[in-house]
Design a protein around this motif. Structure first.
Motif, PDB file in Angstrom:
ATOM      1  N   GLY A 123      11.948  40.550 -39.681  1.00  0.00           N
ATOM      2  CA  GLY A 123      13.278  40.724 -39.919  1.00  0.00           C
ATOM      3  C   GLY A 123      13.390  40.957 -41.466  1.00  0.00           C
ATOM      4  O   GLY A 123      13.213  42.020 -41.998  1.00  0.00           O
ATOM      5  N   ARG A 124      13.721  40.005 -42.228  1.00  0.00           N
ATOM      6  CA  ARG A 124      13.603  39.878 -43.698  1.00  0.00           C
ATOM      7  C   ARG A 124      12.201  39.840 -44.280  1.00  0.00           C
ATOM      8  O   ARG A 124      11.519  38.853 -43.637  1.00  0.00           O
ATOM      9  CB  ARG A 124      14.677  39.117 -44.238  1.00  0.00           C
ATOM     10  CG  ARG A 124      16.022  39.730 -44.463  1.00  0.00           C
ATOM     11  CD  ARG A 124      16.881  38.727 -44.897  1.00  0.00           C
ATOM     12  NE  ARG A 124      17.479  39.141 -46.244  1.00  0.00           N
ATOM     13  CZ  ARG A 124      18.604  38.671 -46.426  1.00  0.00           C
ATOM     14  NH1 ARG A 124      19.541  37.989 -45.768  1.00  0.00           N
ATOM     15  NH2 ARG A 124      19.131  39.207 -47.816  1.00  0.00           N
ATOM     16  N   ILE A 125      11.736  40.499 -45.128  1.00  0.00           N
ATOM     17  CA  ILE A 125      10.456  40.224 -45.753  1.00  0.00           C
ATOM     18  C   ILE A 125      10.684  39.879 -47.352  1.00  0.00           C
ATOM     19  O   ILE A 125      10.999  40.919 -48.063  1.00  0.00           O
ATOM     20  CB  ILE A 125       9.518  41.462 -45.592  1.00  0.00           C
ATOM     21  CG1 ILE A 125       9.499  41.679 -44.176  1.00  0.00           C
ATOM     22  CG2 ILE A 125       8.220  41.254 -46.332  1.00  0.00           C
ATOM     23  CD1 ILE A 125       8.665  43.143 -43.972  1.00  0.00           C
ATOM     24  N   ILE A 126      10.670  38.629 -47.613  1.00  0.00           N
ATOM     25  CA  ILE A 126      11.075  38.171 -49.069  1.00  0.00           C
ATOM     26  C   ILE A 126       9.740  38.243 -49.733  1.00  0.00           C
ATOM     27  O   ILE A 126       9.045  37.398 -49.447  1.00  0.00           O
ATOM     28  CB  ILE A 126      11.822  37.025 -49.084  1.00  0.00           C
ATOM     29  CG1 ILE A 126      13.055  37.287 -48.082  1.00  0.00           C
ATOM     30  CG2 ILE A 126      12.250  36.539 -50.442  1.00  0.00           C
ATOM     31  CD1 ILE A 126      13.631  35.942 -47.516  1.00  0.00           C
ATOM     32  N   ALA A 127       9.608  38.944 -50.855  1.00  0.00           N
ATOM     33  CA  ALA A 127       8.450  38.962 -51.723  1.00  0.00           C
ATOM     34  C   ALA A 127       8.896  38.107 -52.982  1.00  0.00           C
ATOM     35  O   ALA A 127       9.882  38.304 -53.483  1.00  0.00           O
ATOM     36  CB  ALA A 127       8.168  40.376 -52.097  1.00  0.00           C
ATOM     37  N   ILE A 128       7.884  37.167 -53.345  1.00  0.00           N
ATOM     38  CA  ILE A 128       8.062  36.095 -54.167  1.00  0.00           C
ATOM     39  C   ILE A 128       7.140  36.243 -55.499  1.00  0.00           C
ATOM     40  O   ILE A 128       5.851  35.823 -55.073  1.00  0.00           O
ATOM     41  CB  ILE A 128       8.201  34.710 -53.973  1.00  0.00           C
ATOM     42  CG1 ILE A 128       9.414  34.541 -52.739  1.00  0.00           C
ATOM     43  CG2 ILE A 128       8.673  33.823 -54.923  1.00  0.00           C
ATOM     44  CD1 ILE A 128       9.596  33.520 -52.020  1.00  0.00           C
ATOM     45  N   ASP A 129       7.415  36.654 -56.658  1.00  0.00           N
ATOM     46  CA  ASP A 129       6.349  36.770 -57.626  1.00  0.00           C
ATOM     47  C   ASP A 129       7.212  36.692 -58.963  1.00  0.00           C
ATOM     48  O   ASP A 129       8.205  37.228 -58.947  1.00  0.00           O
ATOM     49  CB  ASP A 129       5.393  38.169 -57.496  1.00  0.00           C
ATOM     50  CG  ASP A 129       4.262  38.020 -58.173  1.00  0.00           C
ATOM     51  OD1 ASP A 129       3.232  37.765 -57.360  1.00  0.00           O
ATOM     52  OD2 ASP A 129       4.278  38.144 -59.493  1.00  0.00           O
ATOM     53  N   PRO A 130       6.150  36.188 -60.086  1.00  0.00           N
ATOM     54  CA  PRO A 130       6.825  36.155 -61.415  1.00  0.00           C
ATOM     55  C   PRO A 130       6.823  37.546 -62.074  1.00  0.00           C
ATOM     56  O   PRO A 130       7.482  37.720 -63.040  1.00  0.00           O
ATOM     57  CB  PRO A 130       5.938  34.952 -62.018  1.00  0.00           C
ATOM     58  CG  PRO A 130       4.779  35.007 -61.409  1.00  0.00           C
ATOM     59  CD  PRO A 130       5.071  35.551 -60.066  1.00  0.00           C
ATOM     60  N   VAL A 131       5.940  38.643 -61.488  1.00  0.00           N
ATOM     61  CA  VAL A 131       5.620  39.680 -62.373  1.00  0.00           C
ATOM     62  C   VAL A 131       6.565  40.865 -61.663  1.00  0.00           C
ATOM     63  O   VAL A 131       6.405  41.175 -60.646  1.00  0.00           O
ATOM     64  CB  VAL A 131       4.148  40.151 -62.364  1.00  0.00           C
ATOM     65  CG1 VAL A 131       4.213  41.357 -63.152  1.00  0.00           C
ATOM     66  CG2 VAL A 131       3.221  39.033 -62.858  1.00  0.00           C
ATOM     67  N   ALA A 132       7.409  41.379 -62.693  1.00  0.00           N
ATOM     68  CA  ALA A 132       8.429  42.347 -61.759  1.00  0.00           C
ATOM     69  C   ALA A 132       7.625  43.625 -61.294  1.00  0.00           C
ATOM     70  O   ALA A 132       8.022  44.131 -60.259  1.00  0.00           O
ATOM     71  CB  ALA A 132       9.230  42.958 -63.265  1.00  0.00           C
ATOM     72  N   ASP A 133       6.330  44.121 -62.096  1.00  0.00           N
ATOM     73  CA  ASP A 133       5.900  45.291 -61.376  1.00  0.00           C
ATOM     74  C   ASP A 133       5.295  44.826 -60.243  1.00  0.00           C
ATOM     75  O   ASP A 133       5.348  45.772 -59.140  1.00  0.00           O
ATOM     76  CB  ASP A 133       4.480  45.589 -62.382  1.00  0.00           C
ATOM     77  CG  ASP A 133       5.083  46.378 -63.464  1.00  0.00           C
ATOM     78  OD1 ASP A 133       6.269  46.666 -63.707  1.00  0.00           O
ATOM     79  OD2 ASP A 133       4.145  46.454 -64.600  1.00  0.00           O
TER      80      ASP A 133
END
Ligand code: ZN
Ligand code: ZN
Length: 360
Positions: free
Chosen positions: A205-215
Motif C-alpha cells: 500500500g504505502r511505501i515510506i522511505a526514511i533516510d537523512p540524505v535528500a538524494d
C-alpha cells in the motif's frame, strides 16, 4: 590474476597479483565481470567485524564460468552466473527444511590440509565469505552461484547477488508482505532501495522511505516509494505513525545502526513486524519494550533476506528484464578495480547509492 587485498584493517586495499588454483570437485572458476561494493565489505575492511588476514573482500558479483571441476552439475562453461555468499551444503537441517540461507556451509569450503583456493606468491591468502569477489577470477563452490538469463547485463546482475537478494528477500520472504499492507524502509542505500522496489512489485500500500540524505530519498521515490521522510528531522517517526494512522505493518532496517533499528521498531503499528537487515556494531542491541510486546509487535533478523537464491536470483533477473526491477537507478557509478578505495570512501560518507567495479 589481479585482486584487491586487505592486509591490515583500516588501511587502503592493495591491488596485487594473486595465484588462483584449478577447480577441484564441485568447484567453479569464474571470470568476474562486475562486483558491487557493499557496506558489509566495509565492516570487514575497517575491522569492525574480524576476519583472518590477509584476505580479498567482495561478495556481490556476476561473471562467466571459465572452467568447472568434477561433479559440477548446476552450471557449465560459458554460463552467465551471479554469486551469493549464502553458499549452502544441501543436506543439513537448515537446507532440508527450506532455510538454506542459515546453512553454515562447511562442505562448500576446502578442508584444512587441502591446497588453498587463493594464495600470494609469498604467502597465504584468505577467501572471504566463500567468494572473494574483488578479483578478476573467483574459485567457488557450485552452490555459491547460479546461472542466469544470458541476455542479462552483468554490470547490473552483480548487485542482485547481495543487495537486491537481501532487500527483496526482506519483503517477499521475511515480511511476507500481503498486497495493500504498509511498509517503511529505514535507510536507502543499495539494500534499502531494493526493498523499496520489491515492495512496489509485491503490491504494498504505502511505501515510506526514511533516510537523512535528500538524494537517496529522491532515488527511493523513483523506485516506488509513495512517501519520503527525512530521518534526521524532529518527529520523523511520529510523522510516519500519523500518516499511516497508527504505524506500518512492516518496517525494514537497511543501515546497520542502532538508531535506525530503534526507528524501525518505533514506526510499527500494533502487531507489526520490524526486520533488521543491517550489520550493526557487534556489541549493539535492538529491543522491544514491555508495552511494545503487549502490543504484539515483532522483531526479527533476516540473514541475506532469508533467501533461496538458486530460485530467487533468476526470478529477480526476469523482473529486471521485464522492467519491474530498476537496477539502473540503484547503481550510481562504475569504476575499475584500481579505484576500489574510492568506492569505499564513498560508502563511508554514505551519500550515494551503489558503486560497481567492472573488469575488462
Ligand atoms: Zn553485501
Ligand atoms: Zn546446509
Amino acid at each position: 590474476m589481479k585482486a584487491a587485498i586487505c592486509f591490515e584493517p583500516g588501511k587502503p586495499l592493495e591491488v596485487r597479483d594473486v595465484i588462483i588454483d584449478k577447480p577441484g570437485p564441485r568447484e567453479v572458476l569464474i571470470r568476474t565481470a562486475a562486483t558491487g561494493v557493499c557496506r558489509s565489505d566495509l565492516h570487514f575492511v575497517d575491522g569492525a567485524y574480524p576476519h583472518p588476514l590477509p584476505f580479498i573482500p567482495g561478495h556481490e558479483a556476476a561473471g562467466i564460468v571459465e572452467a568447472v571441476g568434477d561433479g559440477v552439475s548446476t552450471v557449465k562453461v560459458g554460463d552467465a552466473v551471479v554469486t551469493c555468499l549464502s553458499a549452502y551444503c544441501g543436506h543439513c537441517e537448515y537446507c532440508v527444511t527450506g532455510h538454506m540461507s542459515l546453512c553454515l556451509g562447511g562442505d562448500t569450503r576446502r578442508k584444512p590440509g587441502e591446497p588453498a583456493r587463493l594464495r600470494l606468491e609469498d604467502g597465504p591468502l584468505n577467501q572471504m565469505l566463500n567468494l572473494s569477489a574483488y578479483a578478476e577470477m573467483m574459485l567457488i563452490h557450485e552452490h555459491a552461484c547460479v546461472a542466469i538469463n544470458p541476455e542479462m547485463p552483468l554490470d547490473r546482475a552483480c548487485v542482485i547477488g547481495c543487495a537486491v537478494t537481501t532487500g527483496a528477500g526482506a519483503i517477499f520472504n521475511a515480511a511476507d508482505l500481503v498486497p495493500g499492507e504498509t511498509v517503511a524502509i529505514v535507510g536507502c542505500g543499495g539494500v534499502g532501495l531494493a526493498a523499496v522496489n520489491a515492495a512496489k512489485i509485491a503490491g504494498a500500500g504505502r511505501i515510506i522511505a526514511i533516510d537523512p540524505v535528500a538524494d537517496k530519498r529522491a532515488l527511493a521515490h523513483k523506485l516506488g516509494a509513495t512517501d519520503m521522510i527525512d530521518s534526521s528531522a524532529e518527529g520523523a517517526a511520529e510523522e510516519v505513525i500519523e500518516m499511516t494512522e497508527g504505524g506500518v505493518h512492516h518496517a525494514i532496517e537497511a543501515v546497520g545502526r542502532p538508531a535506525s533499528g530503534a526507528m524501525a521498531v518505533k514506526v510499527l503499528r500494533r502487531g507489526g513486524t520490524a526486520t533488521i537487515l543491517g550489520m550493526m556494531p557487534l556489541a549493539e542491541k535492538v529491543s522491544l519494550s514491555a508495552m511494545e510486546l503487549l502490543q504484539g509487535k515483532k522483531l526479527q533478523g533476516a540473514l541475506m533476506g532469508n533467501n533461496r537464491f538458486p530460485v530467487e536470483i533468476p526470478r529477480l533477473v526476469e523482473f529486471y528484464m521485464r522492467g519491474m526491477l530498476d537496477l539502473d537507478t540503484i547503481i550510481a557509478e562504475r569504476m575499475p578495480l584500481e579505484r576500489i578505495n574510492d568506492a569505499f570512501d564513498a560508502l563511508r560518507i554514505g551519500d550515494s547509492a551503489r558503486s560497481v567495479i567492472t573488469y575488462n
